[in-house]
Write a protein that holds these residues in place. Structure first.
Motif, mmCIF file in Angstrom:
data_model
loop_
_atom_site.group_PDB
_atom_site.id
_atom_site.type_symbol
_atom_site.label_atom_id
_atom_site.label_comp_id
_atom_site.label_asym_id
_atom_site.label_seq_id
_atom_site.Cartn_x
_atom_site.Cartn_y
_atom_site.Cartn_z
ATOM 1 N N ALA A 72 0.811 -1.220 0.000
ATOM 2 C CA ALA A 72 0.000 0.000 0.000
ATOM 3 C C ALA A 72 0.842 1.267 0.000
ATOM 4 O O ALA A 72 0.419 2.318 -0.474
ATOM 5 N N GLU A 73 2.076 1.160 0.547
ATOM 6 C CA GLU A 73 2.928 2.342 0.641
ATOM 7 C C GLU A 73 3.759 2.592 -0.620
ATOM 8 O O GLU A 73 4.568 3.513 -0.655
ATOM 9 N N TYR A 74 3.570 1.747 -1.642
ATOM 10 C CA TYR A 74 4.371 1.890 -2.863
ATOM 11 C C TYR A 74 4.182 3.291 -3.442
ATOM 12 O O TYR A 74 3.064 3.745 -3.670
ATOM 13 N N LYS A 75 5.271 3.984 -3.664
ATOM 14 C CA LYS A 75 5.302 5.351 -4.197
ATOM 15 C C LYS A 75 4.519 6.351 -3.342
ATOM 16 O O LYS A 75 4.168 7.435 -3.803
ATOM 17 N N ALA A 76 4.254 5.944 -2.060
ATOM 18 C CA ALA A 76 3.439 6.816 -1.213
ATOM 19 C C ALA A 76 4.148 8.118 -0.871
ATOM 20 O O ALA A 76 3.501 9.124 -0.602
ATOM 21 N N ASN A 77 5.496 8.065 -0.857
ATOM 22 C CA ASN A 77 6.209 9.291 -0.499
ATOM 23 C C ASN A 77 6.502 10.182 -1.694
ATOM 24 O O ASN A 77 7.136 11.210 -1.571
ATOM 25 N N ARG A 78 6.075 9.746 -2.874
ATOM 26 C CA ARG A 78 6.300 10.576 -4.054
ATOM 27 C C ARG A 78 5.243 11.689 -4.067
ATOM 28 O O ARG A 78 4.054 11.406 -3.971
ATOM 29 N N PRO A 79 5.645 12.918 -4.169
ATOM 30 C CA PRO A 79 4.648 14.006 -4.164
ATOM 31 C C PRO A 79 3.716 13.886 -5.361
ATOM 32 O O PRO A 79 4.070 13.318 -6.398
ATOM 33 N N SER A 80 2.495 14.384 -5.172
ATOM 34 C CA SER A 80 1.527 14.324 -6.277
ATOM 35 C C SER A 80 2.054 15.128 -7.465
ATOM 36 O O SER A 80 2.838 16.065 -7.314
ATOM 37 N N MET A 81 1.620 14.730 -8.639
ATOM 38 C CA MET A 81 2.111 15.363 -9.861
ATOM 39 C C MET A 81 1.738 16.846 -9.869
ATOM 40 O O MET A 81 0.584 17.215 -9.655
ATOM 41 N N PRO A 82 2.717 17.710 -10.127
ATOM 42 C CA PRO A 82 2.399 19.147 -10.195
ATOM 43 C C PRO A 82 1.380 19.428 -11.301
ATOM 44 O O PRO A 82 1.403 18.791 -12.363
ATOM 45 N N ASP A 83 0.510 20.387 -11.039
ATOM 46 C CA ASP A 83 -0.501 20.744 -12.054
ATOM 47 C C ASP A 83 0.152 21.172 -13.365
ATOM 48 O O ASP A 83 -0.365 20.883 -14.451
ATOM 49 N N ASP A 84 1.286 21.873 -13.280
ATOM 50 C CA ASP A 84 1.970 22.338 -14.487
ATOM 51 C C ASP A 84 2.496 21.178 -15.328
ATOM 52 O O ASP A 84 2.705 21.329 -16.539
ATOM 53 N N MET A 85 2.740 20.027 -14.689
ATOM 54 C CA MET A 85 3.146 18.849 -15.450
ATOM 55 C C MET A 85 1.909 18.136 -16.009
ATOM 56 O O MET A 85 1.890 17.693 -17.157
ATOM 57 N N ARG A 86 0.890 18.025 -15.178
ATOM 58 C CA ARG A 86 -0.303 17.266 -15.579
ATOM 59 C C ARG A 86 -0.934 17.829 -16.850
ATOM 60 O O ARG A 86 -1.352 17.061 -17.734
ATOM 61 N N VAL A 87 -0.958 19.145 -16.984
ATOM 62 C CA VAL A 87 -1.640 19.725 -18.157
ATOM 63 C C VAL A 87 -0.840 19.512 -19.441
ATOM 64 O O VAL A 87 -1.357 19.735 -20.538
ATOM 65 N N GLN A 88 0.418 19.044 -19.303
ATOM 66 C CA GLN A 88 1.232 18.818 -20.499
ATOM 67 C C GLN A 88 1.113 17.390 -21.034
ATOM 68 O O GLN A 88 1.587 17.104 -22.147
ATOM 69 N N ILE A 89 0.493 16.510 -20.272
ATOM 70 C CA ILE A 89 0.462 15.096 -20.681
ATOM 71 C C ILE A 89 -0.332 14.908 -21.970
ATOM 72 O O ILE A 89 0.145 14.272 -22.924
ATOM 73 N N GLU A 90 -1.537 15.452 -22.028
ATOM 74 C CA GLU A 90 -2.378 15.216 -23.213
ATOM 75 C C GLU A 90 -1.768 15.818 -24.489
ATOM 76 O O GLU A 90 -1.697 15.123 -25.517
ATOM 77 N N PRO A 91 -1.316 17.081 -24.470
ATOM 78 C CA PRO A 91 -0.689 17.582 -25.694
ATOM 79 C C PRO A 91 0.585 16.812 -26.071
ATOM 80 O O PRO A 91 0.908 16.677 -27.250
ATOM 81 N N LEU A 92 1.302 16.316 -25.082
ATOM 82 C CA LEU A 92 2.485 15.505 -25.386
ATOM 83 C C LEU A 92 2.069 14.214 -26.084
ATOM 84 O O LEU A 92 2.653 13.835 -27.114
ATOM 85 N N HIS A 93 1.074 13.513 -25.531
ATOM 86 C CA HIS A 93 0.600 12.281 -26.170
ATOM 87 C C HIS A 93 0.150 12.548 -27.605
ATOM 88 O O HIS A 93 0.484 11.789 -28.535
ATOM 89 N N GLN A 94 -0.611 13.591 -27.787
ATOM 90 C CA GLN A 94 -1.121 13.920 -29.126
ATOM 91 C C GLN A 94 0.038 14.218 -30.086
ATOM 92 O O GLN A 94 0.016 13.809 -31.249
ATOM 93 N N SER A 95 1.045 14.912 -29.581
ATOM 94 C CA SER A 95 2.192 15.265 -30.434
ATOM 95 C C SER A 95 2.991 14.025 -30.818
ATOM 96 O O SER A 95 3.457 13.887 -31.962
ATOM 97 N N VAL A 96 3.163 13.106 -29.869
ATOM 98 C CA VAL A 96 3.907 11.869 -30.148
ATOM 99 C C VAL A 96 3.219 11.090 -31.262
ATOM 100 O O VAL A 96 3.860 10.602 -32.209
ATOM 101 N N ILE A 97 1.912 10.981 -31.163
ATOM 102 C CA ILE A 97 1.156 10.237 -32.189
ATOM 103 C C ILE A 97 1.216 10.954 -33.533
ATOM 104 O O ILE A 97 1.403 10.324 -34.578
ATOM 105 N N ALA A 98 1.091 12.273 -33.504
ATOM 106 C CA ALA A 98 1.111 13.037 -34.755
ATOM 107 C C ALA A 98 2.464 12.946 -35.458
ATOM 108 O O ALA A 98 2.548 13.050 -36.687
ATOM 109 N N LEU A 99 3.521 12.712 -34.671
ATOM 110 C CA LEU A 99 4.855 12.531 -35.269
ATOM 111 C C LEU A 99 5.030 11.131 -35.865
ATOM 112 O O LEU A 99 6.045 10.853 -36.499
ATOM 113 N N GLY A 100 4.064 10.245 -35.643
ATOM 114 C CA GLY A 100 4.120 8.896 -36.219
ATOM 115 C C GLY A 100 4.644 7.836 -35.282
ATOM 116 O O GLY A 100 4.796 6.670 -35.674
#
Length: 934
Positions: A72-100
């Motif tokens: 249950a404690e796995y990665k429990a001490n890792r801080p939650s993902m910063p909001d500034d990082m979280r909002v970059q995930i979807e555009p990054l995924h889309q860009s990776v796919i668009a690059l082929g």
């Protein structure tokens, strides 16, 4: 022309690293974009480096994984993902796919597991693999086909690179992480063990976690700071170490519905890229697109499917059996009769049992599977009990029909860890009669032992690992059909549609593995002999010892627990008195304040955060320097360990059916051939302290019986005399001299009659120390002299026993030339580090090379003795049974009036287990409990 490598990109790793390492970028509207640009730059660079390669960019999926269920404690001490990082995930995924680039996210596992599965699959097909990552965990995947590259730093790591960076081979990385832990993932590891200690331990035992725990007795001899205190620490945190091993292990069998063809690079989608680059305000990349085509052509391009539709995760079904395999589930008498005839006519067949658990003394039989030839197997379900289960054949009728076949010693059988199946069938209670089971005879082969004897260190010896290594076949895992964690089903609850192919595959793979492994063994007659003359005959012997079990006085253990608790309270009070205040003995922070700030003790080591260390090895060193509080703390920890591991735990391990403790013996764990035990581990019950010996007093003889302990005297030294052919050492044993006194007389240049107890103790330290490669500094510390004096003692020893030095030099050279050493009976221990260009690794391998033939020969001798004693007991019909085996000792339960007869015969059979140039001396003791008899 060589194939272009498969390139696997750890997208999640690079996202985190780019976010934290690169300067923050934002658009004019405040949208963070730095991590997206960093990862895309890295991908573009990789594409240029490997223009013809298939690719996969792998990200973690949302939600938890199986590791969260495990811990249950796995990665429990890792801080939650910063909001500034979280909002970059979807555009990054889309860009990776668009690059082929093919993009993968699989629910329930981490990106590492998907990468590990693809990498191993590709490597198995002889295709090179490049894993682009910055995570050290991935080093466990490196082999001759798989290389790590860190695109951000420009570095790469192959097998030698892993060894150079971590001090261990790739196959030891999981063990390395399990010992030292990983703070980033909150993998606990063993407190106080850092990178150097972890690598030193693994190199020292020439293996992994299992070998380490099977050889804790040699840990104090290893050239590691604080080595003396490590066994206790490792034992205390054993459960957490093995949990950490599971957490750190990258899965390489994730069910994926994609193949290599699905990972080919696709065409770029300029329209989608233009849209994304505009959103992210990547102006230079927009200009690149403008140069390639006109804007109106880009605007007219069709938009692709959303990112989530490509390789979207879904529930995976268990892998199907190989298409060429003919597996069946037997539910009618006619088909059962057909298989009875097949088994009767087969020259050799494989069998396997399915059960409700893994405790061979308490699990219930659910079904049996058989294979008579490769790719043909059947499962006979007996007690599946879920709602809607089809009607099964009558359990007792099936078992009575199979009993003559399974008990016929002339009908040869092969199993994978057959001892477990033998115990299950012996306890199967046909017709509810506990005395009517099936005594399996005719075990001719065991694939676990075939693999172990072939090379004890090359791989793990479980069926899944062996199938992957030797058959290039990924088996259906138990988790595939039973689930994981608290919701995991027992086998009787699994639908026959899944249970049947799974169980039949077990028997089929066992037969196919035997065909492969025994052919390899047959090419090396000495190894084939170790298998057929030592290991296989021992299987039924160990099975009987496990079923017999040992009586334990739970009431006495309860009293000891109370006494240990009282001593711990007294030690705690003494600690408070020394400190001048009360504090939490288990708090490193409070302890640090008391030791270093209040008492002013010297700081010997600091933590990674710069704080004075209170680790166990530090306390041990302080205690050696006569500081009172560390001594009290060490004693308190020792008492706590005895209480929690033995006096509290052993009563809980008494089998309610038999009233006895039934340990499990393991033949395929220790690399040298020694047996180990678990649940409970009887090999590590301490005997050097009064409190430890009292635990042995709780192992008692029933009324009318005595315990008889037969122990080889100084067997490894006798083996050294035989192997070295040193006349002085051989004469000491031939003349029945006390070898330590004889050595003392030689080293200290006095008459035998003038040897003092201190001189004998020093000679004993030399005799045993040299076997384990002890140097002058360690010897001096052990016997209380300076290093120069200790070196003089060692030099004198070698001058008096020149054959020992010659043996050591000869063995080092042979090991370096051939890569392995052998026991007296031909067992091999391979030493991959014997020619390492790293002095520490090479020195550790040389120490192992010198010790392994003695330790391995001793293990072989006790195994042969066990078989001889078992055969004699069976033929004699005497009321005596072996109940325990610990190191070089056998413990028997003997009817009182037979003690003298059994003692005489035991000495004879054990002393004749091997014909050495010096006699084997067996010492026998008798008592009402194990301590009295020892």
């Amino acid at each position: 022309m060589s194939q272009a490598p498969l390139v696997l990109v750890d997208g999640s790793s690079y996202l985190y690293r780019a976010f934290h390492a690169l300067p923050p970028l934002t658009t004019s509207k405040g949208l963070p974009t730095g991590a997206v640009k960093g990862v895309l730059n890295m991908l573009k660079s990789l594409r240029k480096q490997y223009p013809d390669s298939p690719f996969a960019v792998v990200f973690d999926a949302k939600g938890g994984t199986f590791r969260d269920e495990m811990y249950a404690e796995y990665k429990a001490n890792r801080p939650s993902m910063p909001d500034d990082m979280r909002v970059q995930i979807e555009p990054l995924h889309q860009s990776v796919i668009a690059l082929g680039f093919p993009l993968l996210c699989v629910e329930g596992v981490e990106a590492d597991d998907v990468i590990g599965t693809l990498a191993r699959s590709s490597a198995a097909a002889d295709r090179p693999v490049i894993i682009s990552t910055g995570d050290k965990d991935m080093a466990q995947l490196v082999d001759g086909h798989i290389t790590l590259v860190n695109t951000m730093s420009g570095s790469s790591m192959d097998v030698e690179g892993v060894k150079e960076k971590f001090g261990v081979a790739p196959e030891q990385i999981i063990d390395y992480l399990a010992l030292m832990g990983d703070s980033s993932d909150n993998i606990p590891g063993v407190p106080g063990i850092g990178p150097k200690t972890a690598s030193g331990l693994l190199v020292g035992v020439n293996g992994g976690l299992t070998e380490l725990y099977a050889n804790l007795d040699i840990v104090p001899t290893l050239p590691i700071r604080g080595a003396k205190t490590l066994p206790a620490k490792l034992e205390e945190h054993k459960e957490m170490a093995f949990l950490s091993y599971q957490l750190a292990t990258i899965k390489v069998d994730v069910p994926l519905d994609i193949g290599l063809d699905d990972l080919q690079m696709g065409a770029e989608d300029p329209a989608k890229l233009y849209e994304l680059y505009t959103l992210l305000e990547f102006k230079s990349w927009i200009n690149d697109l403008d140069r390639d085509a006109k804007r109106q052509e880009l605007s007219a391009a069709a938009e692709p499917a959303p990112a989530g539709d490509l390789f979207s995760p879904r529930a995976e079904e268990a892998p199907a059996a190989p298409t060429e395999a003919a597996y069946e589930t037997i539910l009618d008498q006619a088909r059962f009769d057909v298989w009875l005839e097949k088994l009767n006519n087969a020259k050799l067949f494989a069998f396997d049992s399915e059960t409700t658990g893994i405790d061979a003394q308490q699990a219930q039989l659910v079904g049996l599977s058989f294979a008579v030839q490769a790719n043909e197997a059947a499962y006979i379900p007996l007690t599946h009990s879920y709602i809607g289960v089809p009607e099964q054949l009558d359990r007792d009728t099936v078992l009575r029909a199979l009993k003559p076949i399974l008990e016929d010693p002339n009908k040869l059988k092969v199993g994978q860890h057959a001892k477990f199946d033998m115990n299950i069938l012996a306890n199967c209670a046909i017709g509810g009669d506990q005395n009517e089971g099936i005594t399996v005879r005719g075990i001719a082969f065991d694939t676990m032992l075939e693999s172990y004897v072939l090379n004890s260190t090359a791989t793990r010896h479980d069926m899944d690992s062996l199938a992957q290594k030797y058959l290039d076949h990924t088996t259906v895992s138990f988790q595939d059909i039973a689930g994981k964690g608290a919701k995991q089903l027992t086998f009787d609850q699994i639908a026959l549609e899944q249970a049947g192919p799974y169980a039949a595959e077990d028997a089929d793979i066992t037969l196919r593995l035997h065909q492969t492994l025994f052919e390899k063994l047959s090419a090396i007659p000495s190894l084939a002999s170790v298998l057929t003359d030592i290991e296989i005959p021992l299987v039924p012997v160990l099975a009987r010892i496990e079923r017999q079990g040992a009586f334990v006085d739970a009431e006495l253990l309860g009293i000891q627990s109370i006494e240990l608790g009282n001593k711990m309270v007294a030690l705690e009070r003494e600690a408070f008195e020394i400190a001048g205040e009360e504090f939490n003995l288990g708090s490193p922070k409070q302890l640090g304040v008391i030791l270093y700030e209040k008492l002013g003790l010297p700081v010997l080591k600091k933590t990674a955060k710069g704080q004075p260390s209170t680790a166990e090895e530090v306390l041990a060193k302080l205690a050696e320097d006569d500081h009172r509080l560390p001594k009290v703390l060490m004693e308190h920890r020792s008492m706590s360990k005895l209480k929690s591991t033995y006096t509290d735990r052993l009563p809980e391990q008494i089998n309610p059916r038999t009233g006895r403790i039934h340990t499990s013996y393991h033949q395929a764990v220790a690399s040298t051939g020694r047996l180990s035990s678990s649940d409970p581990n009887l090999q590590n019950i301490p005997v050097r302290t009064a409190e430890g010996r009292r635990i042995r007093q709780a192992f008692v003889a029933p009324k009318g019986y005595k315990l008889l302990a037969a122990d080889y005297s100084q067997i490894e030294l006798r083996i050294m005399a035989h192997l070295s052919k040193d006349e002085g050492l051989m004469n000491a044993f031939r003349n029945n001299l006390d070898v330590h006194t004889a050595t003392a007389a030689e080293v200290f240049k006095v008459e035998l009659s003038e040897v003092t107890s201190d001189q004998r103790r020093g000679a004993k330290a030399i005799n045993f120390g040299l076997i384990y490669g002890m140097g002058a500094q360690k010897l001096g510390k052990d016997i209380g002299v300076d290093t120069k004096t200790a070196k003089a003692y060692i030099d004198t020893y070698f001058a008096r026993y020149p054959g020992v030095r010659e043996y050591m030099e000869r063995t080092r050279k042979q090991a370096a030339d051939q890569g392995y050493v052998e026991t007296f009976f031909g067992r091999r221990l391979y030493l991959p580090e014997i020619n390492s260009n790293k002095p520490q690794e090479r020195a550790a391998a040389e120490r192992t090379a010198i010790n392994a033939p003695m330790q391995g020969t001793a293990a072989d001798i006790i195994k042969k003795a066990m078989v001889a004693v078992d055969n004699w007991l069976a033929s004699s019909g005497l009321d005596a049974k072996v109940i325990l085996q610990v190191h070089d000792e056998l413990v028997l339960e003997v009817r009182e009036d037979l003690v003298d007869q059994v003692s005489q015969e035991i000495r004879l059979h054990m002393s004749e287990a091997a014909k050495l140039d010096v006699p084997l001396l067996v010492e026998v003791g008798v008592g009402n409990n194990w301590d009295e008899a020892h």
